[in-house]
Design a protein around this motif. Structure first.
Motif, PDB file in Angstrom:
ATOM      1  N   ILE A  85      38.697   4.069  10.703  1.00 19.37           N
ATOM      2  CA  ILE A  85      38.161   5.072  11.607  1.00 19.37           C
ATOM      3  C   ILE A  85      39.041   6.322  11.610  1.00 19.37           C
ATOM      4  O   ILE A  85      38.553   7.451  11.633  1.00 19.37           O
ATOM      5  CB  ILE A  85      38.049   4.496  13.037  1.00 19.37           C
ATOM      6  CG1 ILE A  85      37.048   3.338  13.058  1.00 19.37           C
ATOM      7  CG2 ILE A  85      37.635   5.579  14.027  1.00 19.37           C
ATOM      8  CD1 ILE A  85      36.933   2.652  14.398  1.00 19.37           C
ATOM      9  N   SER A  88      38.149   8.698   8.768  1.00 18.45           N
ATOM     10  CA  SER A  88      36.735   9.018   8.527  1.00 18.45           C
ATOM     11  C   SER A  88      36.516  10.517   8.299  1.00 18.45           C
ATOM     12  O   SER A  88      35.731  10.915   7.431  1.00 18.45           O
ATOM     13  CB  SER A  88      35.873   8.529   9.691  1.00 18.45           C
ATOM     14  OG  SER A  88      36.281   9.133  10.908  1.00 18.45           O
ATOM     15  N   GLY A  89      37.192  11.351   9.075  1.00 21.31           N
ATOM     16  CA  GLY A  89      37.038  12.787   8.885  1.00 21.31           C
ATOM     17  C   GLY A  89      37.600  13.251   7.558  1.00 21.31           C
ATOM     18  O   GLY A  89      37.006  14.081   6.861  1.00 21.31           O
ATOM     19  N   ARG A  91      37.835  11.442   4.868  1.00 21.26           N
ATOM     20  CA  ARG A  91      36.902  10.984   3.829  1.00 21.26           C
ATOM     21  C   ARG A  91      35.687  11.910   3.746  1.00 21.26           C
ATOM     22  O   ARG A  91      35.152  12.151   2.658  1.00 21.26           O
ATOM     23  CB  ARG A  91      36.436   9.551   4.112  1.00 21.26           C
ATOM     24  CG  ARG A  91      37.507   8.495   3.951  1.00 21.26           C
ATOM     25  CD  ARG A  91      36.897   7.095   3.833  1.00 21.26           C
ATOM     26  NE  ARG A  91      36.021   6.759   4.946  1.00 21.26           N
ATOM     27  CZ  ARG A  91      36.424   6.249   6.102  1.00 21.26           C
ATOM     28  NH1 ARG A  91      37.719   6.034   6.311  1.00 21.26           N
ATOM     29  NH2 ARG A  91      35.564   5.952   7.059  1.00 21.26           N
ATOM     30  N   ALA A  92      35.239  12.415   4.878  1.00 23.47           N
ATOM     31  CA  ALA A  92      34.081  13.310   4.887  1.00 23.47           C
ATOM     32  C   ALA A  92      34.355  14.576   4.085  1.00 23.47           C
ATOM     33  O   ALA A  92      33.482  15.088   3.382  1.00 23.47           O
ATOM     34  CB  ALA A  92      33.714  13.667   6.327  1.00 23.47           C
ATOM     35  N   GLN A  99      28.138  13.557  -1.177  1.00 21.82           N
ATOM     36  CA  GLN A  99      27.215  13.302  -0.072  1.00 21.82           C
ATOM     37  C   GLN A  99      26.319  14.497   0.203  1.00 21.82           C
ATOM     38  O   GLN A  99      25.584  14.519   1.188  1.00 21.82           O
ATOM     39  CB  GLN A  99      28.009  12.931   1.187  1.00 21.82           C
ATOM     40  CG  GLN A  99      28.763  11.611   1.049  1.00 21.82           C
ATOM     41  CD  GLN A  99      29.634  11.296   2.249  1.00 21.82           C
ATOM     42  OE1 GLN A  99      29.955  12.169   3.060  1.00 21.82           O
ATOM     43  NE2 GLN A  99      30.035  10.035   2.372  1.00 21.82           N
ATOM     44  N   ARG A 191      44.869   5.615  -1.399  1.00 18.83           N
ATOM     45  CA  ARG A 191      44.661   5.417   0.032  1.00 18.83           C
ATOM     46  C   ARG A 191      45.970   5.472   0.791  1.00 18.83           C
ATOM     47  O   ARG A 191      46.015   5.749   1.970  1.00 18.83           O
ATOM     48  CB  ARG A 191      43.969   4.073   0.275  1.00 18.83           C
ATOM     49  CG  ARG A 191      42.520   4.077  -0.229  1.00 18.83           C
ATOM     50  CD  ARG A 191      41.852   2.757   0.047  1.00 18.83           C
ATOM     51  NE  ARG A 191      40.468   2.789  -0.363  1.00 18.83           N
ATOM     52  CZ  ARG A 191      40.046   2.581  -1.598  1.00 18.83           C
ATOM     53  NH1 ARG A 191      40.931   2.339  -2.534  1.00 18.83           N
ATOM     54  NH2 ARG A 191      38.774   2.621  -1.902  1.00 18.83           N
TER      55      ARG A 191
END
Length: 371
Positions: A85, A88-89, A91-92, A99, A191
């Protein structure tokens, strides 16, 4: 201020509510993806960033591809990440092209009169840098502790707004520090930082060079960034396939040699350098902390690549010092194959050695460390 939210163009100043109407995203936070609007909205607030040890903004220095905007990822304390979590930003941003989302950058500029509502200036649409989409950087957090942050390298994609208010301040002094070793390219995704152990705290005895040996496999790689067709289409706007291949080869060569150094008990890292008067942050390739050796790697052994590596390592080596090694480091260029013979003479005349990989995967060079 224009009130029609759908007509936001670079340079316009809007509230977050108006930006959300046009481009979606959350009402708070710095990285705000929107599935519905196919957008990833990035908000930069200098007052917040400086407290947390970093700056977002334009680099004053430009390269052959034009201007660069640096944007620091999400996570105010501890090491930033792409996982879970918390990541997540980040990764965006990294996956925006695959995407089919557009990166849009906004910077906080003021308040609505007689209100506590912040206003943001729209800087334009961006995409990640083709060859180096992000870098890991070591900063000091607001608690004084060191941490790793993700700094995305953004390139404008169309019209954009750039002013002196958005420039990263130049370094007031020249500084350098030893940081964990990482490699980041459009072909690899780590990562977690690919560190190889703690930095040395005491001097180590010099060892004699050994005969050529088989390169050890890299055990530090934690993942592969599979470049999708959409990503390639977006990222190929500013780079040729040949450049991508060279960068991938350089990353693979450096990782493999780093793993070899680790296999013989050496500690590795890299140097993060700020030069007085410049806004950009320099990062060396590979540093052997055990033997005080600085490496500059190239994905090609062509003459022009060797000459470029020679210039880079002469530049970087001026700043590579540690408490245990106040003297200049040994300088070595790392290549995927043997260069032209006269390149050995050229490098030697400047006090630089060459290590290269043979067809069977072993390394050859006077600077090979002993087991």
């Amino acid at each position: 201020m224009t009130t029609k939210a759908s007509a936001i163009v670079p340079g316009d100043v809007r509230t977050r509510a108006e930006i959300r109407q046009a481009f979606g995203g959350s009402g708070q936070g710095g990285i705000c993806p929107s599935v519905e609007k196919q957008s990833v909205n990035l908000y930069s607030d200098p007052a917040v960033g400086e407290v947390n040890g970093y700056y977002d903004g334009w680099l004053v220095e430009e390269d052959e591809l034009g201007p660069t905007f640096e944007y620091t990822g999400a996570g105010k304390s501890g090491n930033q990440t792409f996982a879970g979590i918390a990541g997540s930003g980040n990764r965006a941003i990294l996956r925006h092209a695959e995407q089919n989302r557009t990166l849009r950058v906004f910077t906080q500029v003021g308040l609505v009169p007689n209100s506590g509502t912040k206003t943001h200036q729209y800087l334009g649409e961006f995409t990640l840098d083709t060859l180096e989409p992000y870098v890991w950087r070591r900063v000091h957090g607001e608690d004084g502790k060191e941490r790793n942050v993700i700094v995305f390298c953004l390139r404008p994609d169309g019209d954009f707004q750039r002013s002196s208010k958005n420039l990263i301040p130049a370094a007031t002094d020249t500084t350098w520090e030893l940081v964990p070793f990482e490699i980041v390219t459009a072909a690899t995704l780590h990562r977690d930082p690919a560190t190889t152990g703690e930095m040395l705290t005491s001097k180590q005895r010099k060892k004699k060079a050994s005969p050529p040996r088989k390169a050890a496999e890299n055990s530090a790689t934690s993942g592969t960034f599979v470049v999708s067709e959409a990503f390639n289409k977006k990222m190929s706007l500013r780079s040729s396939a040949a450049a991508h291949i060279a960068v991938r080869r350089e990353a693979e060569l450096t990782r493999t040699y780093m793993a070899y150094l680790k296999s013989v008990g050496h500690k590795t890292g890299a140097f993060q350098i700020k030069v007085k008067g410049l806004t950009s942050t320099l990062k060396t390739d590979l540093y052997d902390a055990t033997e005080h050796v600085l490496y500059e790697a190239k994905g090609s052994s062509a003459r022009e690549e060797v000459r470029m590596a020679l210039g880079q390592i002469l530049d970087y080596s001026r700043y590579v010092r540690t408490k245990d090694h106040p003297e200049p480091p040994k300088r070595v260029i790392l290549l995927p194959a043997a260069p032209d013979l006269d390149m050995f003479d050229l490098c030697k005349s400047h006090g630089v050695e060459i290590v290269y990989r043979t067809e069977n995967g072993s390394f050859i060079g006077e600077s090979l460390p002993a087991d």
